[in-house]
Design a protein around this motif. Structure first.
Motif, PDB file in Angstrom:
ATOM      1  N   TRP A 181       1.011  -1.283   0.398  1.00 32.77           N
ATOM      2  CA  TRP A 181       0.059   0.025  -0.024  1.00 32.77           C
ATOM      3  C   TRP A 181       0.335   0.963  -0.191  1.00 32.77           C
ATOM      4  O   TRP A 181       0.543   2.000  -0.609  1.00 32.77           O
ATOM      5  CB  TRP A 181      -0.407  -0.054   1.147  1.00 32.77           C
ATOM      6  N   LYS A 191       2.032   2.878   2.454  1.00 33.67           N
ATOM      7  CA  LYS A 191       1.459   2.918   4.234  1.00 33.67           C
ATOM      8  C   LYS A 191       1.166   1.646   4.751  1.00 33.67           C
ATOM      9  O   LYS A 191       0.467   0.595   4.180  1.00 33.67           O
ATOM     10  CB  LYS A 191       0.861   3.816   4.496  1.00 33.67           C
ATOM     11  N   GLU A 221     -11.350   9.754   5.328  1.00 34.56           N
ATOM     12  CA  GLU A 221     -10.567  10.580   4.472  1.00 34.56           C
ATOM     13  C   GLU A 221      -9.248   9.337   4.145  1.00 34.56           C
ATOM     14  O   GLU A 221      -8.994   9.514   3.476  1.00 34.56           O
ATOM     15  CB  GLU A 221     -10.039  12.037   5.060  1.00 34.56           C
ATOM     16  N   GLU A 222      -8.677   8.960   5.800  1.00 29.16           N
ATOM     17  CA  GLU A 222      -8.233   7.822   5.164  1.00 29.16           C
ATOM     18  C   GLU A 222      -8.734   6.599   4.006  1.00 29.16           C
ATOM     19  O   GLU A 222      -7.584   6.772   3.545  1.00 29.16           O
ATOM     20  CB  GLU A 222      -7.101   7.614   5.969  1.00 29.16           C
ATOM     21  N   GLN A 245      -8.131   7.015   0.936  1.00 26.54           N
ATOM     22  CA  GLN A 245      -6.758   6.968  -0.387  1.00 26.54           C
ATOM     23  C   GLN A 245      -6.386   6.110  -0.004  1.00 26.54           C
ATOM     24  O   GLN A 245      -5.914   5.978  -1.390  1.00 26.54           O
ATOM     25  CB  GLN A 245      -5.391   8.127   1.174  1.00 26.54           C
ATOM     26  N   ASN A 303      -8.274   4.679  -2.968  1.00 28.82           N
ATOM     27  CA  ASN A 303      -7.858   5.158  -4.519  1.00 28.82           C
ATOM     28  C   ASN A 303      -6.062   4.566  -5.162  1.00 28.82           C
ATOM     29  O   ASN A 303      -6.079   4.001  -6.325  1.00 28.82           O
ATOM     30  CB  ASN A 303      -6.849   7.170  -4.602  1.00 28.82           C
ATOM     31  N   ILE A 304      -5.516   3.714  -3.750  1.00 30.46           N
ATOM     32  CA  ILE A 304      -4.861   3.535  -4.029  1.00 30.46           C
ATOM     33  C   ILE A 304      -4.580   2.098  -4.757  1.00 30.46           C
ATOM     34  O   ILE A 304      -4.084   1.658  -5.988  1.00 30.46           O
ATOM     35  CB  ILE A 304      -3.592   2.702  -2.714  1.00 30.46           C
ATOM     36  N   GLY A 320      -7.988  11.968  -7.634  1.00 33.23           N
ATOM     37  CA  GLY A 320      -7.495  11.724  -6.723  1.00 33.23           C
ATOM     38  C   GLY A 320      -7.761  12.855  -6.197  1.00 33.23           C
ATOM     39  O   GLY A 320      -7.503  13.169  -5.110  1.00 33.23           O
ATOM     40  N   ASP A 321      -7.371  14.050  -7.240  1.00 31.57           N
ATOM     41  CA  ASP A 321      -7.872  15.611  -6.239  1.00 31.57           C
ATOM     42  C   ASP A 321      -9.225  16.252  -6.545  1.00 31.57           C
ATOM     43  O   ASP A 321      -9.306  17.321  -5.727  1.00 31.57           O
ATOM     44  CB  ASP A 321      -7.160  16.185  -8.047  1.00 31.57           C
ATOM     45  N   GLU A 345     -12.715  15.901  -3.973  1.00 33.45           N
ATOM     46  CA  GLU A 345     -12.796  15.621  -2.317  1.00 33.45           C
ATOM     47  C   GLU A 345     -13.837  15.123  -2.815  1.00 33.45           C
ATOM     48  O   GLU A 345     -15.068  15.613  -2.716  1.00 33.45           O
ATOM     49  CB  GLU A 345     -12.497  17.262  -1.645  1.00 33.45           C
TER      50      GLU A 345
END
Length: 473
Positions: free
Chosen positions: A232, A234, A381-382, A385, A388-389, A400-401, A403
């Motif tokens: 990932w 992360k 929000e995390e 992300q 998106n990955i 990704g841009d 919100e």
């Protein structure tokens, strides 16, 4: 994760062992266990023993009354909080409608239920953990991990960025016919996951051989795409905090609940043990106390010896119920006040409270939910992300841009009749769509608008005209 002070070098297994030993005896983990126990109404009072002293030593006395009255205040407080904030479906909005539909599809319809489970976990334990992963079919998945199994290693003192996560848990195994417990350990970083077990005999952390039977190394990432290791980028764990201090709700009311349980149990014990009337017999003519009780119950009288001092006196032993009741009510009020809950049996609610009165009564619950809502939005929000990955890995639509805005629709208590009247009085002042949104009988605004258009009653002008926006003339 290796410390070198030119004297000793800590390996990762040694470091994991230190973290686990410290966490096992920490106040944080103890509060997690207590929070879940009180939510299940397994209060401390259930462990109480009655004692007497023999030769100045305490000995358990099983002959004394020992009523253990555990009250489910935490279950009520936590459920009210979670249902108030998270029971109603949340709303996601984004300028890119196609992207939003894909995100909602990836999360799935059941994620709403998982969010309420995370709310309960965070409320009981101070923090909840969601693990994201890709299953064997290549699907994006999430799973709630019990908080007492997670040791976060933070980058910063504010506990906002993860460096690594240690997860440890026990499983049952059989060696022959003997059942044993083995502690499994997972060490997650941004790049990979390593698997260990705790050797109970040597009290050491060693590699879990079973996880490496296929010959894979400890640096194979988090998952495989077409048999190619990947990660990932992360740590794949998301924290859902209860408040800034990561404290469970029990922390603020535990002593009050314990005292309520204790005093209610004590009074129950007294009621079991005492008699309201104690008789003092002087010159009683019977042969035994049992005969006295029988004669008193059957004949409503007794025989006594002809003696000047003969007679029957009585001592009444009464409990001050009013004082005990006042203490209970004060404790109960404190529990709901400091627990920031709503006592639905309170006289403040009345038969039909106004909207202003309801807002005041629910103000404490609103404040408590504000803290939870802020951290849950951060966590979501995390989560986006990670989605998106995943979309990038699977080569799906990525934006990704763009919100995504998150709105938690609170299950706010209202005076229904007043709300309907306010909606009627707002006609021609605000848009019809806003009126429909705030009508207490409407659950899905879009569906309700479609029904209104479909009905198109001939005897009255339609609320919505095709091609016009809500409220347009």
């Amino acid at each position: 994760m290796i410390f070198n002070n030119n004297v000793n070098i800590l390996t990762i297994p040694e470091l994991i062992k230190i973290y686990i030993d410290e966490f096992n005896v920490s106040k944080e983990r103890r509060l997690m266990i207590e929070g879940e126990k009180y939510y299940k109404v397994e209060n401390d009072i259930l462990n109480r023993k009655m004692v007497r002293y023999e030769d100045e030593r305490p000995v358990e006395d099983e002959t004394k009354a020992n009523n253990k009255l555990a009250h489910g205040f935490m279950h009520t407080l936590v459920d009210d909080k979670v249902n108030y904030l998270l029971l109603k479906p949340y709303t996601l909005t984004c300028d890119d409608k196609e992207y939003l539909k894909i995100v909602e599809k990836v999360l799935g319809k059941r994620f709403q239920k998982k969010l309420t489970q995370l709310g309960t976990e965070a409320s009981n334990k101070g923090i909840a953990w969601l693990h994201v992963y890709i299953d064997s079919k290549g699907q994006f998945r999430t799973i709630k991990i019990p908080s007492e199994q997670i040791i976060p290693i933070w980058v910063d003192n504010d506990h906002e960025e993860l460096q690594a996560v240690i997860r440890y848990y026990e499983i049952e195994v059989y060696e022959g016919k003997e059942k044993k417990y083995v502690t499994k350990i997972e060490y997650w970083t941004a790049d990979n996951v390593e698997y260990y077990v705790l050797d109970n005999e040597k009290r050491e952390v060693i590699l879990d051989a079973e996880m490496y039977l296929d010959g894979s190394s400890s640096y194979d990432g988090h998952f495989k795409i077409n048999n190619t290791p990947s990660n990932w980028g992360k740590v794949p764990f998301i924290y859902f905090k209860n408040n800034d201090f990561e404290l469970p709700d029990l922390q603020f009311v535990k002593t009050l609940i314990d005292d309520y349980d204790k005093t209610r149990s004590d009074v129950s014990n007294l009621l079991d043990e005492i008699k309201n009337v104690v008789y003092i017999l002087k010159g009683y003519g019977g042969s035994s106390l049992s005969e006295f009780v029988r004669d008193l119950a059957y004949y409503h009288g007794i025989k006594i010896d002809p003696d000047d001092d003969a007679g029957v006196d009585k001592i009444e032993n009464n409990i001050n119920i009013e004082a005990a009741k006042a203490h209970y009510e004060a404790l109960k009020k404190d529990i709901f006040d400091f627990g920031q809950g709503v006592d639905k049996n309170s006289d403040k609610l009345g038969n039909n409270p106004s909207g202003i009165a309801l807002k005041f009564i629910y103000s404490g619950l609103d404040l408590k939910c504000n803290a939870l809502e802020g951290w849950f939005k951060w966590a979501l929000e995390e989560l986006f992300q990670f989605v998106n990955i995943y979309l990038g890995i699977t080569k799906q639509h990525v934006s990704g841009d763009k919100e995504i805005t998150i709105v938690f629709n609170r299950d706010i208590a209202i005076n229904e009749s007043q709300a309907i009247t306010d909606c009627q009085n707002s006609k021609s002042i605000i848009s019809d769509e806003t009126i429909i949104t705030n009508h207490p009988w409407v659950e899905n605004v879009d569906e309700e608008i479609k029904r209104i258009k479909k009905e198109n009653k001939p005897d009255e002008p339609p609320m919505f005209k095709e091609g016009n926006q809500a409220g347009d003339e």
